[in-house]
Write an enzyme that holds these catalytic residues in place. Sequence first.
Site, PDB file in Angstrom:
ATOM      1  N   TYR A  13       0.849  -1.180   0.000  1.00 40.43           N
ATOM      2  CA  TYR A  13       0.000   0.000   0.000  1.00 40.43           C
ATOM      3  C   TYR A  13       0.891   1.239   0.000  1.00 40.43           C
ATOM      4  O   TYR A  13       1.761   1.376   0.864  1.00 40.43           O
ATOM      5  CB  TYR A  13      -0.930   0.016   1.228  1.00 40.43           C
ATOM      6  N   HIS A  65      -4.820   5.115  -2.595  1.00 38.35           N
ATOM      7  CA  HIS A  65      -6.019   5.940  -2.737  1.00 38.35           C
ATOM      8  C   HIS A  65      -5.597   7.269  -3.368  1.00 38.35           C
ATOM      9  O   HIS A  65      -4.565   7.825  -2.988  1.00 38.35           O
ATOM     10  CB  HIS A  65      -6.657   6.222  -1.375  1.00 38.35           C
TER      11      HIS A  65
END
Length: 129
Positions: free
Chosen positions: A41, A85
């Site tokens: 991530y 994101h």
Amino acid sequence: DMAKKHDENLCKFAYWNGFAVGAICTRVEAIPDCPGRHRIYIMTLGVLAAYRNHGIGSKLVSSVLDHIASQRDGQLYTVDEIMLHVQTSNEDAMKFYGEKFGFERGELVENYYKRIDPPHCYILRKKLR
């Protein structure tokens, strides 16, 4: 557990004349509903404004991708994807990750951000296996 191990190759700084001008920080995390599988991530990628458009961000992302590839049969053998994101209004970031690295835009997450507008984001994902 692999997600708890520290790996300095997943967080890096870029220097220019001895000063930090950019950084990337990632972590290994479990993939929900996929026991034993993990992803990288990207928590943050940043380059000081005066040093943008010189390939520094690309080199930082490439260095993490290269490290993952070098560890596919080793420490990172359970990593299947890399994701992050991106705020829905950040077209530059979506273009950067999509065109340069082959990330695909995924689902919309509404109200992900608490203190910025718009608060929505997309998940960008690159499959590694």
